[in-house]
Write a protein that holds these residues in place. Sequence first.
Motif, mmCIF file in Angstrom:
data_model
loop_
_atom_site.group_PDB
_atom_site.id
_atom_site.type_symbol
_atom_site.label_atom_id
_atom_site.label_comp_id
_atom_site.label_asym_id
_atom_site.label_seq_id
_atom_site.Cartn_x
_atom_site.Cartn_y
_atom_site.Cartn_z
ATOM 1 N N SER A 40 35.197 -25.863 21.258
ATOM 2 C CA SER A 40 33.823 -25.579 21.681
ATOM 3 C C SER A 40 33.850 -24.925 23.060
ATOM 4 N N LYS B 135 42.555 -34.129 17.714
ATOM 5 C CA LYS B 135 41.831 -34.585 16.522
ATOM 6 C C LYS B 135 42.594 -35.761 15.903
ATOM 7 N N ARG C 230 40.861 -23.007 18.080
ATOM 8 C CA ARG C 230 39.417 -23.059 18.296
ATOM 9 C C ARG C 230 39.017 -24.293 19.111
HETATM 10 C C1 LIG Z 1 26.548 -30.782 14.314
HETATM 11 C C2 LIG Z 1 27.117 -30.702 15.717
HETATM 12 C C3 LIG Z 1 26.290 -30.902 16.807
HETATM 13 C C4 LIG Z 1 26.792 -30.785 18.111
HETATM 14 N N1 LIG Z 1 25.938 -30.910 19.170
HETATM 15 C C5 LIG Z 1 26.402 -30.703 20.420
HETATM 16 C C6 LIG Z 1 25.501 -30.699 21.523
HETATM 17 O O1 LIG Z 1 24.297 -30.904 21.384
HETATM 18 N N2 LIG Z 1 26.030 -30.448 22.760
HETATM 19 C C7 LIG Z 1 27.363 -30.183 22.967
HETATM 20 O O2 LIG Z 1 27.760 -29.947 24.112
HETATM 21 N N3 LIG Z 1 28.235 -30.183 21.932
HETATM 22 C C8 LIG Z 1 27.785 -30.410 20.668
HETATM 23 N N4 LIG Z 1 28.651 -30.350 19.605
HETATM 24 C C9 LIG Z 1 30.085 -30.037 19.837
HETATM 25 C C10 LIG Z 1 30.965 -31.268 19.762
HETATM 26 O O3 LIG Z 1 30.757 -32.059 20.903
HETATM 27 C C11 LIG Z 1 32.433 -30.815 19.643
HETATM 28 O O4 LIG Z 1 32.609 -30.095 18.456
HETATM 29 C C12 LIG Z 1 33.381 -32.024 19.651
HETATM 30 O O5 LIG Z 1 33.356 -32.692 20.881
HETATM 31 C C13 LIG Z 1 34.817 -31.598 19.342
HETATM 32 O O6 LIG Z 1 35.272 -30.653 20.278
HETATM 33 P P1 LIG Z 1 35.769 -29.217 19.808
HETATM 34 O O7 LIG Z 1 34.637 -28.530 19.097
HETATM 35 O O8 LIG Z 1 36.136 -28.502 21.088
HETATM 36 O O9 LIG Z 1 36.941 -29.418 18.890
HETATM 37 C C14 LIG Z 1 28.173 -30.500 18.307
HETATM 38 C C15 LIG Z 1 29.004 -30.295 17.195
HETATM 39 C C16 LIG Z 1 28.486 -30.384 15.926
HETATM 40 C C17 LIG Z 1 29.399 -30.129 14.750
#
Ligand SMILES: Cc1cc2nc3c(=O)[nH]c(=O)nc-3n(C[C@H](O)[C@H](O)[C@H](O)COP(=O)(O)O)c2cc1C
Length: 297
Positions: A20, A181, A18
Amino acid sequence: MDWNEDLGKLALERMQKRASCRSFSPQDIPEDILRTILETGTHAASGGNLQPYSILVVKDKEKRAKLAELNMDQEFMAQAPVNLVFLLDWYKNGRLAKIQKAPYTAYESYMHFIIGVEDVMCAAQTIETAAWLMGIGSVYIGTSNYAGRQLTQLLELPEHTYPVVILSLGYPKRELKVREKLPYEMTVFDESYPTLSDEEIESAFLKKHGTLDRELSKVPAVREETLSTLRQALLTTYSPEETEATLNEIREKNKYGEYHYRFGLHYHAAEMLEIGSDVLEQMKEQKLLPFQNKGQK
Ligand SMILES: Cc1cc2nc3c(=O)[nH]c(=O)nc-3n(C[C@H](O)[C@H](O)[C@H](O)COP(=O)(O)O)c2cc1C
């Protein structure tokens, strides 16, 4: 219960891939799949099973564009075919309490607030995982908290509700890159919290980030801007003398720490406090008063 462990292992393997997703294909999510994913989310755990949340499904193109604009111009929100706005929602429970002439202080109780936010995240994360298992990518958007007032208008939110997080969903345009991580040993501890040396902390974060230093820009104006922003952030935590000593060290080495970046430039230590006060004010306008925590007659 009868369960095929091999299927579980397949799902876990997929979950470890997984990441983002911030680039979406224009392909729509079929209605039946979206519905199943959302229904799966509503099976999440919830404190006392009160379910103090609502999920607004935003697909309308113009509304998605507006959402992106209100969330610091995060363009990919407009590109994602679906945005789920997760509300902390103490309104619906309050309505039933009123109908039944029951006591009700959930909207001004810290305990209900914190458990309510936890409930929202249980549902949101269940949906994130369910979507991913169905080949759909997503990204959380936390900036909805800053935009509470405008989102309240756009989405016609009633009192005692607040948009605590958004999940933008869609099929990924390209393969996702899994982010590094913290090592397992720095995340999962056996039985009690261990004593951690500075070396152990540094080495764990170094493993995660690849480097713990960033270079100062060679462009004098950019360099000065960075140092000035850092100064403002450092002053929240250190005396003026300590702050200047750290800035001099950065100048000499031509490098600042990863955490100067994280808490001094990205999540700016002073701005985060200011924004937090503003969010609390916006929550107050929505009649959510978790830090008041006292009964109102
Ligand atoms: C509560 C929360 C708020 C977040 N807000 C944003 C956001 O506003 N914009 C964005 O691009 N990513 C956002 N993220 C994603 C994080 O940047 C991302 O989960 C982190 O960099 C780790 O990367 P991964 O999810 O690919 O493992 C958010 C994640 C969480 C859990």
